[in-house]
Design an enzyme around this catalytic site. Structure first.
Site, PDB file in Angstrom:
ATOM      1  N   PHE A 211       0.863  -1.196   0.000  1.00  0.00           N
ATOM      2  CA  PHE A 211       0.000   0.000   0.000  1.00  0.00           C
ATOM      3  C   PHE A 211       0.891   1.235   0.000  1.00  0.00           C
ATOM      4  CE2 PHE A 211      -2.372   3.538   1.580  1.00  0.00           C
ATOM      5  CZ  PHE A 211      -3.630   3.380   1.014  1.00  0.00           C
ATOM      6  N   ASP A 317       9.214   3.131   1.721  1.00  0.00           N
ATOM      7  CA  ASP A 317       8.000   3.813   2.172  1.00  0.00           C
ATOM      8  C   ASP A 317       7.839   3.587   3.674  1.00  0.00           C
ATOM      9  OD1 ASP A 317       5.406   4.441   2.908  1.00  0.00           O
ATOM     10  OD2 ASP A 317       4.504   3.742   1.039  1.00  0.00           O
ATOM     11  N   THR A 373       2.435  24.875  -5.308  1.00  0.00           N
ATOM     12  CA  THR A 373       2.241  26.140  -4.584  1.00  0.00           C
ATOM     13  C   THR A 373       2.782  26.054  -3.159  1.00  0.00           C
ATOM     14  OG1 THR A 373       0.321  26.789  -5.870  1.00  0.00           O
ATOM     15  CG2 THR A 373       0.534  27.793  -3.706  1.00  0.00           C
TER      16      THR A 373
END
Lengths: 491, 491
Positions: A211, A317, A373
C-alpha cells in the site's frame, strides 16, 4: 480519574508535568491518564455518537466512521468518544498520534507565536520560504533523517510524499540517459500530448499486497485490495511477489529463505525483462495496510544489492512504519542494508510528510520541475520538530522497543491458549499483528474489544494490527492483554 | 511607519483594530499598514536574503526562491523580506493569503483552543471525526459552497482536490454502467494488475494550456508548460482547444464568438469520438497558470450543455479563481450556467482544499473507496471558516469587485501610453493580467517592480498576473499603478 479533563484543564492549566529524564519501565509519561478504560454505554458507538454521525452524513462521507470522537477529553493513550467512553487507543488514528492525545509539549507548540505565524501566513515555500525554515527543518525533520540522508522534500501526506519521490526518480533516470543534451524538440512537443518521448515510458515496480497511497500514481503501485483500486485508471506498471513467511520464524528458517529467494529471483527477472525501464522500486519495511507482512533483513539487503546492480532506485515507504513504532526510529534500520536507500518517504506519525534523499542528482537540474504552490506546510514542520524533540528527550523509541518486547511475550503466551495466528513483530517494538480465523471473526473481535474499552484496528484480510502511540507503556500493555484474554475466552 | 511591527507587536498587542462594518472605498481594513513600500537594499533579493537562501539550499530545493521572507514583519498587503524591505504584495503566495498577512482575526483563530485541539490531535477524519466537525464544515467551507452544492470532500491541496474529484467521476460513471450488478470476478482480479476491466479505461478531458496540478493524474490533465510535464509518465487522456480571445473584447465580438464556436465544435467531436469513455471534463473559469486565458460566459454555458447532453461530468477547477478575487465568491458565478457544475474544486485562498458536489451518487456506494488516512485537516477547516466569516462580514468580495474596476480603469488608461498588451479581467475583480512583449521583457519588468517595492508574478509565456489579497484597496491600486507607470516609462 480523568473525566475532569475538560478543555479548560487540558489546555489552560499546566497540570501535566513530564519527567525530563528517559522513561524507565516504571516512569509514566502521562501522569493524568485514567487507570483503565471507562465504558458508559452498552456498546460502542453509543447513541450520541450515532446521532452526531447521522448529522455529519448530510455533508460528509461518514460510512467509515468508528465513532464520533471527543478530542478535548482524550488524553495520552486514551481516546474519548462522544458518549464519554474512554478507550485505550492502540490504533491511534491509523498509526499517527505518536505522543498521545493532548500532549502538553504539543499544546505549547500549538500555542506558540511560531505556530500562529506559520498558520496564518502560509507560504508558497519554494518561492517565499521564511527566514527560519532552514532552522525549523534542521532541528526537526532533518535531525530525524535516516543514515545517509541529508536533504528533504516536504509534501502534505503519504500519497504525495510517494508521488513526489516517484517524480524525482523519473526525472533522475531520464536526465541521466539524456546526458549533457537539452530536451529535444520532439520531447517538448510530445509531452504536451502526454506521449513519449517527452512523457516517460519508465515504470515504478512495487510489491504484491503493498500500500503506497490512493492518488493516481501511488494507487498504481498500491496492490493491497481491489476495493482501493476498482474503476480508477492505472499505469501499466509491474508488481513483484512479496514473501509469505511462515511463523514462528525460528521454526521455518529454511522454508522462509527459500520463499524469499524465489521472490528475489522473480523480482530480478522483472527488472531484467524491463530492460532499463524500471526507474525505481518502492517497498514498505512491513506491508502494513496489506496485512503486516514482514520479510527478513536478508530480503531487503538483496533488494538493495539487486537495485544497485541494475541502476534502479530504491524508495523505502516509511509512511506507516517510520518514527519509532518498530523500536527503531526508522524501521529499515532493522535491516542493516549494504548502502542506504535512495529515498525514504514519511508522513503519519510525523504529521509532516515528504521524502528524504541524499544524492543532489535527485533534485532536478532545473527549478520548477519538482514544484507546487505550497511544497509542504511549516505548521506541520513545527509539530514534527516537537515530536522529534520529545521522542529523543524521553527515549520513546527505546521504551517502545522495551514495551513491545514485553507485549510480544505476553501475546506469545496467549497464543498457546487461543487462536492467535501467525503472531508477527518480534523484536519490532509495538508494531505487532496476528491473524484471525477469517474476516468475520476479526470483525467480532474488534467490536468486542471496543466494547471492553480498547480501540483497535485490522489490516489485510483477517489480521489485527497494533499501532499504539510511542507513549504506550507496560501498564497499557497489561490492560490490552487482559482485554484480549477476555474476548478470546468468550469466543 | 511599520518597522516597529515585531513579533511582539503583531502577536501580543491587540493594536490592530478593524471596523466591523462593510468597507467603504475610504475605510481601511489594516490601519497599521505602512503608507507605501519601503526598500532598503539596492535590489531585491538583498544580501541577507541571498545568504539565508544559500544556507537553505543545503537541505531544500531553493532554486525558485524570490526572496527569504520575514513573515513576522509582514502585514496586510505588505510582505517583508529578510533585509527589511517591505513590498506591496500583489502575488500573495501565488494567489493565496486572502485576508493579508498577520490578520488579527486569523491570529485569534490560531490561538484558540479549537485550533490547538485540531493541530495536536490530528484525526483520521473518515474513521474518527470529531464531535464538532460537522459544525465547523457547515459554518465555514459549506457556508461558502457555490449554488447547488451541498456536500464536500476535504483534501489537502489543489492537486489532490482535483484527483479525488476525478476518482469520484470515474467511480460514478462505472457504477452507473454496472447498474445493479456487483463487481465481477474478472474486474476484481484484473484491477490488481492495473488492467481493464477492473481498472478504468475512461478518461478526463482537459483543455490546452490548462493547469490542474502536478501529481500523476492531475499532471495528465495539466497542459500548461512542457517543464511541468517532462519525464513523467502520463495517462493517454485527450485535450480540447481553449479559445484564444482577441482584445479589447468589445471590438472583437464576432471573431471571438467564431473562435469559441470552433473550440466548442472540436470539444464536442472529441467527446463523441470517445464514445462514452469521457468520464468528466475539468476546466478553469480562467486558465491562470497557463496565462490568464479567459473565455466568455457563452463558452462555459455551452460546455455545460454539451456535457449534460453527453452524460459527461463537469468539474470546475476554482483552485486559483475561487474565494473572491474575481469579484464574485466563485468565478464561475460570472457565467450564469444553465445548471450547476457537477463538482467544484478549491484550495489556495481557502487554505483548506477539496471539492464540492451535490449528487449523492458522487459519493461511492461502498465506504473506503474515496478514503485516505487524513481526508483533510480540521486545522485548515478552522482557518477557512474564519476566512469565510471575515469575507462575508466585511463585504470583501464586493470591495474586490469595486477596487478591481477602479484598477482596471487605471491600467486601461496606462495601456494607451505603454506596451501593456491584451489587458484582461474587466469586471472580474482584481483578477487582472496583461501581456509583455516577450519573456525577457517580463523578467525585466517583474524585477524592476520588485526593486520599486512591488512583489508581483507572471503566468503563461509572457503575461503578468495580479493576485492581491481581498483586502487590497484603492490606495494600494494607486501605489501599484504608480510603480507600473514608472517602470514602463523607463523601458
Amino acid at each position: 480519574m480523568s473525566r475532569a479533563l475538560t478543555v479548560k484543564s487540558v489546555f489552560k492549566v499546566p497540570a501535566l508535568k513530564i519527567a525530563s529524564r528517559h522513561l524507565s519501565t516504571c516512569a509514566t509519561y502521562f501522569p493524568g491518564e485514567p487507570g483503565a478504560p471507562v465504558i458508559k454505554t452498552s456498546s460502542v458507538p453509543g447513541p450520541i455518537s450515532q446521532q452526531l454521525n447521522d448529522k455529519l452524513g448530510h455533508v460528509f462521507d461518514n460510512r467509515a466512521t468508528y465513532f464520533l470522537t471527543d478530542y478535548y477529553n482524550s488524553i495520552g493513550n486514551y481516546i474519548s468518544d462522544a458518549d464519554g467512553n474512554l478507550m485505550l487507543d492502540v490504533y491511534a488514528q491509523i498509526s499517527s498520534i505518536p505522543l498521545g492525545y493532548n500532549n502538553p509539549e504539543l499544546i505549547k507548540t500549538a500555542k506558540s507565536d511560531e505556530m500562529t505565524n506559520a498558520l496564518i501566513n502560509r507560504p508558497a515555500l519554494a518561492c517565499f520560504p521564511s527566514t527560519d525554515y532552514s532552522k525549523i527543518l534542521s532541528e526537526g525533520i532533518l535531525a530525524a533523517a535516516p543514515k545517509g540522508m541529508s536533504r528533504v522534500w516536504t509534501a502534505l501526506a503519504g500519497s504525495d510524499a510517494n508521488e513526489t519521490a516517484y517524480k524525482a526518480a523519473f526525472m533522475y533516470q531520464h536526465t541521466k540517459r539524456r546526458g549533457a543534451s537539452d530536451f529535444s524538440a520532439e520531447e517538448l512537443e510530445s509531452v504536451m500530448d502526454n506521449k513519449v518521448p517527452g512523457a516517460s515510458d519508465m515504470v515504478i515496480l512495487s510489491f504484491d499486497k503493498s500500500f503506497h497511497g490512493r492518488l493516481f500514481g501511488s494507487l498504481s503501485t498500491t496492490r493491497s485490495k481491489a476495493i482501493h483500486k476498482l474503476d480508477i485508471p492505472a499505469f501499466n506498471w509491474p508488481k513483484a511477489p512479496f514473501p509469505s513467511l511462515k511463523y514462528p520464524l525460528d521454526q521455518f528458517e529454511a522454508e522462509n529463505r527459500q520463499e524469499e529467494d524465489k521472490c528475489l529471483s522473480e523480482f530480478e527477472t522483472i527488472i531484467k525483462n524491463y530492460n532499463g525501464k524500471v526507474a525505481a522500486i518502492i517497498v514498505e519495511p512491513v506491508q502494513s495496510e496489506g496485512g503486516d507482512n514482514h520479510a527478513t533483513p536478508y530480503f531487503f539487503q538483496q533488494l538493495r544489492n539487486i537495485t544497485k546492480e541494475n541502476d534502479v532506485l530504491m524508495i523505502v515507504d516509511e509512511v506507516q512504519t517510520g518514527v519509532g513504532a518498530s523500536g527503531k526510529f526508522w524501521a529499515h534500520e532493522h535491516f542493516d542494508l549494504p548502502s542506504p536507500p535512495d529515498m525514504v518517504t514519511f508522513s503519519k506519525k510525523f504529521q509532516a510528510a515528504g521524502f528524504y534523499f541524499s544524492s543532489a542528482d535527485l533534485q532536478p537540474k532545473q527549478p520548477y520541475r519538482q514544484f507546487n504552490t505550497w511544497c509542504g506546510d511549516p505548521s506541520k514542520a513545527l509539530i514534527a520538530r516537537t515530536i522529534y524533540t520529545e521522542v529523543a528527550k524521553h527515549g520513546l523509541v527505546e521504551s517502545t522497543s522495551r514495551v513491545g518486547d514485553y507485549l510480544y511475550g505476553k501475546l506469545e503466551a496467549l497464543s498457546e491458549k487461543y487462536p492467535i495466528g501467525n503472531l508477527r513483530g518480534q523484536n519490532f517494538g509495538t508494531f505487532i499483528a496476528w491473524d484471525c480465523k477469517d474476516a468475520d471473526q476479526r470483525a467480532h473481535l474488534l467490536g468486542a474489544l471496543r466494547n471492553k474499552g480498547i480501540n483497535i484496528g485490522g489490516c489485510g484480510d483477517y489480521s489485527i494490527r497494533l499501532r499504539p502511540p510511542l507513549v504506550f507503556e507496560q501498564k497499557h500493555a497489561d490492560i490490552l492483554v487482559g482485554a484480549l484474554e477476555a474476548v478470546y475466552a468468550e469466543l
